[in-house]
Structures are given as C-alpha cells and as structure tokens.
Design an enzyme around this catalytic site. Structure first.
Site, mmCIF file in Angstrom:
data_model
loop_
_atom_site.group_PDB
_atom_site.id
_atom_site.type_symbol
_atom_site.label_atom_id
_atom_site.label_comp_id
_atom_site.label_asym_id
_atom_site.label_seq_id
_atom_site.Cartn_x
_atom_site.Cartn_y
_atom_site.Cartn_z
ATOM 1 N N ARG A 185 -50.243 -86.025 -54.489
ATOM 2 C CA ARG A 185 -49.925 -87.333 -55.073
ATOM 3 C C ARG A 185 -51.066 -88.310 -54.859
ATOM 4 O O ARG A 185 -51.579 -88.435 -53.753
ATOM 5 C CB ARG A 185 -48.642 -87.889 -54.429
ATOM 6 C CG ARG A 185 -47.459 -86.967 -54.644
ATOM 7 C CD ARG A 185 -46.173 -87.536 -54.107
ATOM 8 N NE ARG A 185 -45.096 -86.573 -54.345
ATOM 9 C CZ ARG A 185 -43.830 -86.762 -53.989
ATOM 10 N NH1 ARG A 185 -43.471 -87.894 -53.381
ATOM 11 N NH2 ARG A 185 -42.932 -85.848 -54.232
ATOM 12 N N ARG A 219 -48.280 -91.116 -44.921
ATOM 13 C CA ARG A 219 -48.470 -91.061 -46.384
ATOM 14 C C ARG A 219 -49.812 -90.400 -46.659
ATOM 15 O O ARG A 219 -50.861 -90.979 -46.389
ATOM 16 C CB ARG A 219 -48.436 -92.469 -46.978
ATOM 17 C CG ARG A 219 -48.443 -92.488 -48.507
ATOM 18 C CD ARG A 219 -48.383 -93.899 -49.045
ATOM 19 N NE ARG A 219 -47.097 -94.511 -48.787
ATOM 20 C CZ ARG A 219 -46.041 -94.412 -49.593
ATOM 21 N NH1 ARG A 219 -46.129 -93.756 -50.715
ATOM 22 N NH2 ARG A 219 -44.898 -94.995 -49.279
ATOM 23 N N GLU A 256 -38.727 -91.694 -44.670
ATOM 24 C CA GLU A 256 -38.076 -90.882 -45.703
ATOM 25 C C GLU A 256 -38.589 -89.439 -45.662
ATOM 26 O O GLU A 256 -39.791 -89.193 -45.733
ATOM 27 C CB GLU A 256 -38.358 -91.495 -47.072
ATOM 28 C CG GLU A 256 -37.703 -90.740 -48.207
ATOM 29 C CD GLU A 256 -38.198 -91.216 -49.573
ATOM 30 O OE1 GLU A 256 -38.624 -92.378 -49.688
ATOM 31 O OE2 GLU A 256 -38.165 -90.395 -50.508
ATOM 32 N N SER A 286 -35.372 -86.839 -50.740
ATOM 33 C CA SER A 286 -34.696 -87.547 -51.815
ATOM 34 C C SER A 286 -33.797 -86.542 -52.479
ATOM 35 O O SER A 286 -34.270 -85.494 -52.916
ATOM 36 C CB SER A 286 -35.706 -88.061 -52.839
ATOM 37 O OG SER A 286 -36.010 -89.392 -52.574
ATOM 38 N N ARG A 335 -43.547 -85.827 -42.282
ATOM 39 C CA ARG A 335 -42.731 -86.773 -41.524
ATOM 40 C C ARG A 335 -41.787 -86.044 -40.578
ATOM 41 O O ARG A 335 -41.357 -86.597 -39.567
ATOM 42 C CB ARG A 335 -41.997 -87.706 -42.478
ATOM 43 C CG ARG A 335 -42.999 -88.612 -43.206
ATOM 44 C CD ARG A 335 -42.374 -89.391 -44.305
ATOM 45 N NE ARG A 335 -43.389 -90.141 -45.048
ATOM 46 C CZ ARG A 335 -43.137 -90.801 -46.151
ATOM 47 N NH1 ARG A 335 -41.905 -90.824 -46.660
ATOM 48 N NH2 ARG A 335 -44.107 -91.455 -46.762
#
Length: 424
Positions: free
Chosen positions: A261, A276, A348, A351, A390
């Site tokens: 990403r 990130r 997070e 999802s 994470r």
RNA sequence: GGAGAGGUGGCAGAGUGGCUUAAUGCGGCGGUCUCGAAAACCGUUUUGCCGGCAACACCGGCAACGAGGGUUCAAAUCCCUCCCUCUCCGCCA
C-alpha cells in the site's frame, strides 16, 4: 456496483446512502441519462429488427438469382441510421457507467450513520490489559534491542515505511502466518489459497479498489498490473465471471499474502515503528455466500478473526464502523483493534466487511438456485485473520519482560521450534 | 525474447460472407419403459439487456462465437489492434 433497477426505484434511498458515506453523486443526472438511453434503445432495436428481417429477404432473393437493388438501397440508409443512433446509445451508456462505478455501496441499516471515525461504536472488548510493574517499551525499541527488527536497515534497502525482520523476528512472522492458516483451515473450515501477488485491472475493479483508490495502489507496466493491497483482491476474483452452484455455497478461502500500500496522504499518521508500512504480511479470509445468509456469515466471520487474538491471549476490542468510515465497497464493517501497551492505544488488526452483492456485481460472480431459472449475485465478505505487523507489535509489547526479553505465547511455541522466550 | 498453432454454448467439436441468430456428440434435467435400476427411446438444455405484464411465469425484440475496432445491406466466417492458451527454441529459480 449497485443495480440500475434498484437505483431507478429507490433513488431517494440511494441519495441518502451516498450522503451517509460522504460521497457526492448526481443521482438525478444518472436517472435522466438512463431514461434517455432506454428510450433510444427501443428505437434502435426496432430498426435492427427491421434490418435483420430485410437481410434474410436479401439472402433469399440472391439465392434465387433475383435483383435486390431496391431493398439494398433502403437498407444502406437504415444501416447508417442505426450506426448513428447506436453511437448515442453507447455514449449514454458510457456516461452512465462512469457514474455507476463511482457510487459507493450503501450502508446496511445496522451501520451507524456518521461522517467519520468518531461515530464508530465499540461493541465489545476481550482480555485484560496487563498491568506492568515497569514502564512498558514500544515494540520498535524492544525489537531493535533484541536484534529481531531492523527498521534502519530496511530504510537503507528500500526507504521509510518498511520492516526488516531478523532471526527470531523473522521466525515469529512465519510462525504467526502458519498458526493463523492452520486455525482457519482446521477449526473454521476454510480452504487454503496461495494466489498471485500481482493482479490485472479487472481484478482491482472487481473488488472496488479502482477507479476510486487507484492512487493508493502500486502499479506495474504503466498501470496494467498492480501489487495487491490485500489478498481480498486475487481471492475474491477467483470466481470472477463464474456461476457457482448453489450447493457449493458458502465458499470459504483463507490466504496468506504480503500486502502493498502506498498509504498516500497518510504521512505523519501512525508512523511509530512498524504500525504503518508499505509492505506487510496478512492472512485474509474470504467468503462467498447466499444473500439470505450473509449477515449471519458476517457475525461468524468476525468470530473467526477474533479467535486468533484469543489464542494469542492479546486484549482487543471490536468496533462497529460508522457509515462515513467504512470502505467504498462495504455495507457493514467491524474493526478489531489489539491493545498496544507500548503505544498506549489500540491498533487495527482486522477489518471484517460485508459487501453484500456490490463486489459480486462488479466482478460478475453469480450463483443459480435449483428452484429458480434466474441467476443471482452472491454476497462476498472478507476479514483479516489477521494483519501481521500490529500483531507482532502486540506480542512484543504485551509479552515483554523487564529484562527486555519477550515471552512467546503458548500457542506459538510449536511454531517457533519450541522457543519459549526471545532473548538477546 | 524468437518461431508456429489455436481461442466457438457445462465439456468435446463442426462451421471461411446470407437455407446456422451455431450442426453433431457427451454431460445435465424431465419423461416413456421397469418391482427398482441400467440400457434404449422421446423431449429439453447459455447469458445479458429492452419492451409488455402484478410476475424471476409467459409473450415479443436486441445482443453475445477471447476483447476492441473496421469492411458490408448482412460477419463466428474477411481486415486491423490487443489479450490469453498450447508447442518448439533461447534465457532462467
């Protein structure tokens, strides 16, 4: 993509849904174009019908050696008319398409309406946050001290936003992947998939990453191909342009892939350590289900993702996302966030989304019921099960000891060649 | 990267401009026969869109033979571009 019939008959609901998703769309203009196109289509098709009958006649006349000059002249004219009218229909069609592909999926009725993340609802939390009798360190410090995480060298090799795992760190990464896949295959009945990490435009379109998110994707050969931002893309597209058999549903797939990403526009956010990064590992769950089952399957899917954190005994919470915070293609989404004592906040790691038939429509993934002639679109769902960096952070920080070592969670020990502790 | 062959309905496989809006076979579904089954026989068998309609039933129409464009009154069939698959050569984990 939404169904044009649905938009026609529920234009107010569509407008409302778009507003809830913070998306500007001119539905009224779309309806006008649609009306225009359909009325033109009726005329064009009438003319084509005429041409088809005349062509047959010409065929008969020629075979019989008769002259067809008159009718030929007439048809030449008619053909020109068709060509002209067809061009208008096609151009209306293109305009309609360009609007349609940018209309987001509508939020489900259970999705809280709200413009941003501040409207997300915490629906549950699990596990007790550990109380430390020393000041817990952040993961990057723990990792660098143990020489299992080397962010400096990663940036030398590539640039900022990359991770370099070494020794027990690299092993931990691999152990997590294996544990997750095993749990989902053995306990949850998912089929393991190892897909390509590069996909074409059609695949990216099918799951909804393009055109809207195109700038967030890494592309190859001048945007002909893309590095996958998630396994969702190749795995959902396995069944693109297919009609599945009713008795094969639900289809459940689990895949490990790296994810790429660009994180354009997010500089300065979540930059601590490896929270990130531009490339990360993730185990992803994808389901294809019948429409009437999708919300039940969504709840089950959430449980599958949660299971990983429970096995690792990592405290987490689950959020129900607000309409303004969920992705373009999703109707409803839960986020799972793991506790990070070093950063003193939740991160997070998953999802869990229900896309209903939005992706299925784009990717043309259908199924046929035994009892009906008509094909229907399946519902697609996916959930991270779970994202690695994470989780890696949470393990280092939650399982850290005062001497700088990290205890290996019980469930991971067999995957770590029996290692119980990462020490210097 | 070079040379060649090819992409047709669930599958196999005909079809090089109009008696083919796709033959035939297999498979699937329904039926006849049978105590039941097999075999045999008969029938049926793609998808999307538009219009009519309460209707995903039915009726009518348009479109689709890898994708896109072109020639033509008419294209699976002729021309162009692209994509994919296979075979051989080169390179290579």
């Amino acid at each position: 993509m939404l169904d044009m019939h649905f938009i026609r008959e529920n234009s107010e609901a569509v407008k409302k849904g778009c507003r809830a998703k913070n998306t500007q769309t001119d539905i009224d203009h779309l309806l006008v174009l649609d009306e225009e196109k359909r009325s033109l289509l009726v005329q064009v098709e009438e003319k084509k019908h005429e041409r088809n009958s005349a062509s047959k006649e010409i065929g008969v006349l020629k075979r019989e050696g008769k002259d067809a000059g008159d009718i030929l002249d007439k048809m030449k004219k008619l053909s020109d008319e068709i060509k002209e009218a067809d061009e208008i229909v096609v151009s209306r069609g293109k305009e309609i398409y360009e609007i349609m592909i940018r209309i987001p999926n509508l939020p489900h009725e259970s999705t809280p309406v709200g413009k941003d993340a501040s409207f997300n609802k915490e629906i549950m939390s699990w596990g007790e946050k550990r109380t430390f009798d020393f000041k817990p360190k952040p993961h990057d410090e723990i990792g660098e001290n143990l020489d299992i995480l080397d962010i400096k060298r990663a940036s030398k090799i590539t640039g900022s936003g990359y991770a370099l795992f070494k020794g027990a760190g690299a092993l931990l990464e691999r152990a997590l992947i294996n544990l997750m896949i095993d749990v989902h295959v053995e306990d949850h009945g998912f089929k393991e998939i190892a897909p390509p990490f590069i996909v074409n435009r059609k695949s990216m379109f099918g799951t909804g990453q393009i055109p809207k998110m195109e700038e967030d994707m890494y592309d190859l050969e001048d945007k002909k191909f893309f590095l996958i931002p998630t396994a969702e893309v190749p795995v959902t597209n396995i069944h693109r342009d297919e009609i599945l058999q009713e008795d094969k549903l639900p289809v459940r797939y689990v895949a490990y892939t790296p994810c790429f990403r660009r994180e354009a526009g997010s500089y300065g956010k979540d930059t601590s350590g490896i929270t990130r990064v531009h490339q990360f590992d993730k185990v992803e769950l994808v389901k294809f289900v019948k429409p009437e089952d999708s919300y039940k399957e969504h709840e089950e899917l959430l449980k599958c993702s949660e299971k990983i954190l429970k096995i690792l005994k990592l405290p987490y919470r689950v959020l129900l996302l607000a309409s303004g915070d969920i992705s373009f293609a999703a109707a409803k989404c839960y986020d799972i966030e793991v506790w990070s004592p070093g950063l003193d906040r939740y991160l997070e790691v998953s999802s869990c989304s229900n896309f209903e038939d939005f992706q299925a429509r784009r990717a043309n993934i259908r199924f046929k019921r035994k009892s009906k002639n008509k094909t229907e679109f399946v519902h697609t769902l996916n959930s991270s099960g779970v994202a690695l960096p994470r989780t890696f952070i949470a393990i280092l920080e939650n399982y850290q000891n005062e001497d700088g070592s990290v205890t290996i969670p019980d469930a991971l020990i067999p995957y770590m060649r029996g290692m119980k502790r990462i020490e210097k």
